[in-house]
Design a protein around this motif. Structure first.
Motif, short mmCIF file in Angstrom:
data_model
loop_
_atom_site.label_atom_id
_atom_site.label_comp_id
_atom_site.label_asym_id
_atom_site.label_seq_id
_atom_site.Cartn_x
_atom_site.Cartn_y
_atom_site.Cartn_z
N ARG A 101 0.81 -1.22 0.00
CA ARG A 101 0.00 0.00 0.00
C ARG A 101 0.85 1.28 0.00
N GLU A 102 1.83 1.34 0.87
CA GLU A 102 2.63 2.56 1.00
C GLU A 102 3.32 2.92 -0.32
N LYS A 103 3.89 1.92 -0.99
CA LYS A 103 4.57 2.17 -2.27
C LYS A 103 3.57 2.54 -3.36
N ILE A 104 2.40 1.90 -3.34
CA ILE A 104 1.37 2.22 -4.33
C ILE A 104 0.96 3.68 -4.21
N VAL A 105 0.77 4.16 -2.99
CA VAL A 105 0.39 5.55 -2.78
C VAL A 105 1.48 6.49 -3.28
N SER A 106 2.74 6.17 -2.98
CA SER A 106 3.84 7.07 -3.33
C SER A 106 4.12 7.12 -4.83
N CYS A 107 3.97 5.97 -5.53
CA CYS A 107 4.28 5.96 -6.96
C CYS A 107 3.03 6.04 -7.83
N GLY A 108 1.86 5.79 -7.26
CA GLY A 108 0.61 5.90 -8.01
C GLY A 108 0.26 4.69 -8.84
N THR A 109 1.08 3.64 -8.79
CA THR A 109 0.86 2.46 -9.63
C THR A 109 0.77 1.19 -8.78
N VAL B 14 10.61 -4.65 -5.97
CA VAL B 14 9.41 -4.12 -6.62
C VAL B 14 8.27 -4.35 -5.62
N THR B 15 8.02 -3.37 -4.78
CA THR B 15 7.18 -3.60 -3.61
C THR B 15 5.72 -3.20 -3.77
N ASN B 16 5.34 -2.74 -4.95
CA ASN B 16 3.93 -2.33 -5.16
C ASN B 16 3.14 -3.41 -5.89
N VAL B 17 3.36 -4.68 -5.52
CA VAL B 17 2.73 -5.81 -6.19
C VAL B 17 1.72 -6.46 -5.25
N VAL B 18 0.52 -6.73 -5.77
CA VAL B 18 -0.52 -7.45 -5.02
C VAL B 18 -1.04 -8.57 -5.89
N ALA B 19 -1.75 -9.51 -5.27
CA ALA B 19 -2.27 -10.67 -6.00
C ALA B 19 -3.72 -10.93 -5.64
N TYR C 226 -5.95 3.88 -3.68
CA TYR C 226 -4.52 4.14 -3.52
C TYR C 226 -3.81 4.42 -4.85
N ALA C 227 -4.28 3.84 -5.94
CA ALA C 227 -3.54 3.88 -7.20
C ALA C 227 -4.21 4.75 -8.24
N LYS C 228 -3.39 5.42 -9.05
CA LYS C 228 -3.91 6.16 -10.20
C LYS C 228 -3.96 5.25 -11.43
#
Length: 608
Positions: A266-274, A292-297, A314-316
């Protein structure tokens, strides 16, 4: 049975930063004195939820949800009131009350039952979370046992470092029918509780239970705040029918609305938008291990609208990373259709044939995986690339070629109608496809506009309804008085000289007025004190709405004077009607006459 007193609830609320709490669930951005974000309680496209750090409340001006930190947890996590209080107490390291000032015997008390706290009661959400946490520690300990040496080596061979095994909580369910069952029962946990948590299963037509997970590499599934809510187990025997086995759905776990690894990503998704979306546990964890920490499944199910709404907080943009085979292409197509009605950018990356995201990342490294994501085409280009093969395969058959082209045009038109692509992108696609199909771009644009109108028409009723729900409330003088008092407490004594709770005709507003007057006479009138009262819990949305509305009224004192004048006129009219009716006895008439000997507020100096 005991209940939390207002003093204890207020102590808990005083310990909470509501911006920090809600920020764990929703991406918040500062805007003036408040923070805004997408509301998690409806399909929000534009940030419509305001969070006030000064008032410690939240309010969605679209769907109406609102309240304090406790109310947020009861709405989002589906906690009962005492469960939410207990959770916040634990976060703040405040022990549950033993002091009689904070605990009352509720046997004879008439209070909101949601304030009751009964440890001996059934299986609450918090109780089950303690059980799943215990199970997680059991599985982790089993993986480190000498008897599981080969399983630990298997995890290492799959690419996990020892640090990652610990960080991700990976464990081992022993090859036993009752390993966890026996361990849990020794800790006083009942079979019924283990069933409710999805950790054991019951044999058909018997009362006998057995461990649901046996001889599997275990992956705990966490919620956004880091609680273990379920498990996924990877089979360690080739002959197992199910390669992966997930916990059944429960009051903790709903696979159609939760995404694996969101707590870490979540934190990385918010910061990078992806947000990068993959299909399996290892496909999410190995890239994360590689940086690569903005990965979910997804959790063994196709992506749903609820998944998309969660990502949209969280993501754009979202990048889907699926296998290059037909199954991967089909999964990407289904996911794209779900994303169409959401205003989130979507791209699709394809792993080279013969590999999945986990294998590719292990072979090529995290940087190569990130490059694959960065270079992923947008969803429309990906969709056309898939159809281009079908178009070329149609050869000289104009009917088949037309069918493929129309299918793609419909996809573009629907995407444009719901805002998934803008007009410029639609024009670029039309020009590109027109060149391939040898059809003028203007003709393709015309066809797409027709399809877009049909798509928009089908959703018109929903849009009109949303507009109706967003209309402002009627400006009721009773409500204005309370709005001002919720924000400017120092005006209470001026108001209470002329108005009393019984002057409020609306039952809900009268109950709020009664609490304000009670606290005001005790010199304890604060928004926090009002919202922590048991009888006010079910009115949290209305209270937060009034507090927010009163805050934005820059002419609060003038509005208050006008509202009081209106209420007093109405009161005088009622009194005159009563006198004319001749229904008042001597005592009531005397009180009424004494009341009207008081100075008329309309002739008094305005409040300043």
């Amino acid at each position: 049975m005991i209940r939390f007193t207002e003093q204890f609830v207020q102590q808990i609320l005083d310990s909470v930063d509501i911006v920090e709490l809600i920020g764990q669930y929703v991406a918040l951005k500062p805007k003036g004195r408040e923070h805004i974000g997408l509301c998690p309680f409806h399909d929000d496209k534009k940030p419509s939820m305001n969070v006030s750090p000064a008032k410690q409340i939240f309010k969605c001006f679209s769907c109406g949800a609102g309240g304090d930190a406790i109310k947020f947890l009861t709405l989002y996590e589906k906690y009962s009131f005492p469960e939410a209080v207990k959770l916040l107490a634990e976060r703040a390291s405040i022990p549950l009350p033993q002091d009689p000032r904070y605990v009352q015997n509720s046997q004879n008390a008439q209070v909101d039952p949601q304030y009751d706290y009964a440890p001996e009661a059934g299986m609450s959400k918090r109780d089950l979370l303690q059980i799943t946490e215990l199970a997680s520690k059991f599985f982790q300990a089993q993986l480190m046992a000498p008897s599981a040496k080969s399983t630990l080596q298997y995890a290492r061979d799959r690419g996990f470092t020892d640090e990652s095994i610990k960080r991700f909580g990976i464990g081992y369910a022993p090859d036993s029918w009752d390993g966890l069952l026996n361990a849990a029962q020794k800790r006083g946990i009942t079979t019924q509780q283990l069933l409710a948590a999805g950790l054991v299963a019951q044999k058909d037509d018997t009362d006998r239970c057995y461990d649901r997970f046996r001889h599997r590499l275990m992956f705990p599934i966490y919620d956004l705040t880091g609680n273990v809510i379920a498990f996924g187990g990877r089979a360690l025997r080739d002959e197992e029918r199910a390669k992966y086995l997930n916990s059944p759905e429960s009051i903790l776990f709903d696979k159609s609305s939760q995404l694996y690894a969101m707590n870490w990503a979540r934190e990385k998704i918010v910061s990078c938008g992806t947000a990068i979306v993959v299909e399996g546990y290892l496909d999410a964890l190995i890239p994360s291990q590689a940086g690569v920490t903005n990965v979910v499944a997804s959790l063994g199910t196709a992506l749903t609208e609820r998944h998309v709404r969660l990502l949209g907080r969280y993501a754009k943009e979202v990048v889907l990373v699926f296998d290059a085979d037909q199954a991967g292409a089909n999964a990407a197509q289904r996911a794209m259709e779900v994303f169409l009605a959401q205003q989130i950018g979507i791209r699709v990356a394809t792993i080279p044939a013969g590999k999945d995201p986990c294998d590719y990342c292990l072979a090529e490294g995290g940087e190569a995986f990130q490059k694959l994501v960065d270079e992923a085409p947008d969803a429309m280009q990906y969709a056309w690339n898939l159809r281009l093969g079908e178009y070329q395969a149609a050869g000289g058959n104009p009917s088949e070629r037309h069918k493929v082209a129309q299918d793609f045009l419909r996809l573009i038109a629907t995407s444009a109608a719901f805002g998934a692509i803008d007009e410029m992108r639609r024009g670029q696609l039309a020009q590109h496809i027109g060149h391939i199909l040898n059809i003028p771009a203007s003709e393709l644009q015309r066809q797409m506009q027709q399809l877009s109108r049909r798509a928009r028409t089908s959703g018109a009723a929903t849009v009109r309804q949303a507009g109706n729900n967003a209309e402002m409330i009627t400006r009721d003088p009773e409500r204005i008085v309370l709005e001002v008092l919720l924000n400017e407490h120092e005006l209470f004594h001026t108001v209470s000289e002329k108005l009393q709770p019984h002057d409020f005709t609306d039952p809900e507003l009268r109950s709020v007025a009664e609490k304000i007057w009670s606290l005001g006479h005790d010199d304890n009138l604060t928004l926090r004190a009002i919202m922590s009262a048991p009888e006010m819990h079910h009115q949290a949305e209305m209270l937060s709405d009034m507090a927010m509305s009163g805050q934005t009224n820059e002419r609060g004192e003038q509005a208050l004077a006008a509202a009081m004048e209106s209420l007093l006129k109405r009161q005088n009219h009622r009194d005159i009607q009563q006198i004319r009716s001749g229904t008042l006895d001597d005592d009531a008439l005397r009180k009424l006459m004494n009341h009207h000997r008081d100075p008329d507020v309309r002739r008094q100096t305005r409040i300043n």
